[in-house]
Design an enzyme around this catalytic site. Sequence first.
Site, PDB file in Angstrom:
ATOM      1  N   LYS A   1     -57.842  51.686 -71.584  1.00  0.00           N
ATOM      2  CA  LYS A   1     -58.724  51.934 -72.728  1.00  0.00           C
ATOM      3  C   LYS A   1     -58.238  53.141 -73.520  1.00  0.00           C
ATOM      4  O   LYS A   1     -58.341  53.159 -74.747  1.00  0.00           O
ATOM      5  CB  LYS A   1     -60.164  52.127 -72.271  1.00  0.00           C
TER       6      LYS A   1
ATOM      7  N   LYS B   1     -56.325  38.589 -68.602  1.00  0.00           N
ATOM      8  CA  LYS B   1     -57.655  38.048 -68.308  1.00  0.00           C
ATOM      9  C   LYS B   1     -58.419  37.761 -69.606  1.00  0.00           C
ATOM     10  O   LYS B   1     -58.185  38.424 -70.628  1.00  0.00           O
ATOM     11  CB  LYS B   1     -58.445  39.011 -67.418  1.00  0.00           C
TER      12      LYS B   1
ATOM     13  N   LYS C   1     -63.046  39.772 -74.722  1.00  0.00           N
ATOM     14  CA  LYS C   1     -63.312  39.717 -76.151  1.00  0.00           C
ATOM     15  C   LYS C   1     -62.293  40.516 -76.948  1.00  0.00           C
ATOM     16  O   LYS C   1     -61.996  40.203 -78.088  1.00  0.00           O
ATOM     17  CB  LYS C   1     -64.723  40.228 -76.441  1.00  0.00           C
TER      18      LYS C   1
HETATM   19  P1  TYM Z   1     -67.862  43.830 -68.044  1.00  0.00           P
HETATM   20  O1  TYM Z   1     -69.031  43.952 -68.935  1.00  0.00           O
HETATM   21  O2  TYM Z   1     -66.509  44.000 -68.617  1.00  0.00           O
HETATM   22  O3  TYM Z   1     -67.883  42.419 -67.344  1.00  0.00           O
HETATM   23  C1  TYM Z   1     -69.043  41.928 -66.663  1.00  0.00           C
HETATM   24  C2  TYM Z   1     -68.594  41.138 -65.433  1.00  0.00           C
HETATM   25  O4  TYM Z   1     -67.728  40.053 -65.830  1.00  0.00           O
HETATM   26  C3  TYM Z   1     -66.536  40.082 -65.059  1.00  0.00           C
HETATM   27  N1  TYM Z   1     -65.411  39.576 -65.884  1.00  0.00           N
HETATM   28  C4  TYM Z   1     -64.548  38.630 -65.477  1.00  0.00           C
HETATM   29  N2  TYM Z   1     -64.454  37.928 -64.333  1.00  0.00           N
HETATM   30  C5  TYM Z   1     -63.459  37.018 -64.240  1.00  0.00           C
HETATM   31  N3  TYM Z   1     -62.561  36.770 -65.238  1.00  0.00           N
HETATM   32  C6  TYM Z   1     -62.623  37.451 -66.408  1.00  0.00           C
HETATM   33  N4  TYM Z   1     -61.764  37.198 -67.395  1.00  0.00           N
HETATM   34  C7  TYM Z   1     -63.656  38.428 -66.568  1.00  0.00           C
HETATM   35  N5  TYM Z   1     -64.002  39.287 -67.574  1.00  0.00           N
HETATM   36  C8  TYM Z   1     -65.078  39.979 -67.136  1.00  0.00           C
HETATM   37  C9  TYM Z   1     -66.337  41.559 -64.714  1.00  0.00           C
HETATM   38  O5  TYM Z   1     -65.509  41.706 -63.586  1.00  0.00           O
HETATM   39  C10 TYM Z   1     -67.770  42.006 -64.463  1.00  0.00           C
HETATM   40  O6  TYM Z   1     -68.157  41.709 -63.141  1.00  0.00           O
HETATM   41  N6  TYM Z   1     -67.795  48.178 -65.560  1.00  0.00           N
HETATM   42  C11 TYM Z   1     -68.451  46.879 -65.671  1.00  0.00           C
HETATM   43  C12 TYM Z   1     -69.942  46.979 -65.895  1.00  0.00           C
HETATM   44  C13 TYM Z   1     -70.670  47.773 -64.876  1.00  0.00           C
HETATM   45  C14 TYM Z   1     -70.917  47.425 -63.518  1.00  0.00           C
HETATM   46  C15 TYM Z   1     -71.689  48.489 -62.988  1.00  0.00           C
HETATM   47  C16 TYM Z   1     -70.528  46.345 -62.740  1.00  0.00           C
HETATM   48  C17 TYM Z   1     -71.284  48.974 -65.088  1.00  0.00           C
HETATM   49  N7  TYM Z   1     -71.891  49.392 -63.972  1.00  0.00           N
HETATM   50  C18 TYM Z   1     -72.060  48.484 -61.654  1.00  0.00           C
HETATM   51  C19 TYM Z   1     -70.931  46.344 -61.399  1.00  0.00           C
HETATM   52  C20 TYM Z   1     -71.686  47.400 -60.877  1.00  0.00           C
HETATM   53  C21 TYM Z   1     -67.855  46.130 -66.834  1.00  0.00           C
HETATM   54  O7  TYM Z   1     -67.354  46.683 -67.759  1.00  0.00           O
HETATM   55  O8  TYM Z   1     -68.038  44.770 -66.770  1.00  0.00           O
END
Ligand code: TYM
Length: 334
Positions: free
Chosen positions: A114, A196, A199
């Site tokens: 990032k 992966k 967006k």
């Molecule tokens: P975020 O918002 O990017 O994504 C939400 C969830 O979707 C999963 N994900 C994917 N899984 C498989 N293939 C993909 N292409 C793909 N893109 C996204 C992510 O692994 C995630 O599980 N840091 C986290 C948000 C967060 C969080 C937490 C998660 C904040 N606090 C505490 C777990 C526990 C995030 O940015 O996810």
Amino acid sequence: MNSKIRVFSGLRPTGRMHLGNYLGAIMNWVKMQETHDCIYSVVDYHAITTPFKPEELRRDTRDMLVDLLATGLDPEKCALVVQSELPQHTELAWILGSITPLGWLERVPTYKEKASMHPDYLNLGLLSYPVLMASDILVYRAEAVPVGEDQLPHLELTREIVRRFNHWFGDTFPEPEAIMKKETARIMSLKEPEKKMSKSLGEDSYIGIGDDPETIHAKIKRAVTDMGPDSTAMGPGVANLFNLLQIFGQEADYLTLYEDYETGSLRYVDLKTVTADAIIEGLRPIREKRKEIKSNPEILENALQLGHEKASAMATKTLSRVKERIGVGRDVNI
Ligand code: TYM
């Protein structure tokens, strides 16, 4: 006494939910609410660590909540919360941040990624992102965290923080485990299938769970179906489409097309049409449920009120225990 295993997971409100989120994490969220004690959150404070527009953030938060209910989260079975509405998350993050060495944070791959995407937007929030994430999980003393593979480094850091906290101040938090399913842990981008699905790679790289059938057909039609590194290996774009077909489609269609691939007679256009149709069909119940929720705003309001009550009580309890352990606050016995 509730003996179910406690679960927490979060989702950033950056635009609408896509298939990567849905398959990688949310499907497990929905499944686990049946058997576990689950708290799920739209983590809006995480969304402000990269560039954002206030009016879009608020709209995206609401849309994400609607999407979550539409995928099958049931407010009677899990607690659905908005991160910024529970100040305990950020309060615990300050405490955990104070025991987390900078070196641990600087090594986190998503920080480096990032930081290189937004070199003019380097801020403390971005560096301490994983501390807030650890706090989201630990404020509920959760033991299981359903996520996609990209979140594993964050989970590992959470476990390191737990070990340090418990070592310094006595056993307080469990070490949380990631919950993943191999086939869906990493859904790939349609346009750059070695990365992966996300967006940030542009509209054509992902399928939104709210995309209409025409859009889904058009995006799958434009998906890259490259050759593998050598002509005998399946290319990542084709493998991704087969994976999606296996998840959403009929087994017979998958087997027939896979056999065509192996005999060299597969027409990619057929694979794409069948896969797009399967995804459209698979997402139909979510599309219909979303319409229902949108026309009954009280469904969301009630869900959030219920979720907030449940979650707030748990978080407050953890924080008072943590404060006592670390010695902050007045000594009431004087
Ligand atoms: P975020 O918002 O990017 O994504 C939400 C969830 O979707 C999963 N994900 C994917 N899984 C498989 N293939 C993909 N292409 C793909 N893109 C996204 C992510 O692994 C995630 O599980 N840091 C986290 C948000 C967060 C969080 C937490 C998660 C904040 N606090 C505490 C777990 C526990 C995030 O940015 O996810």
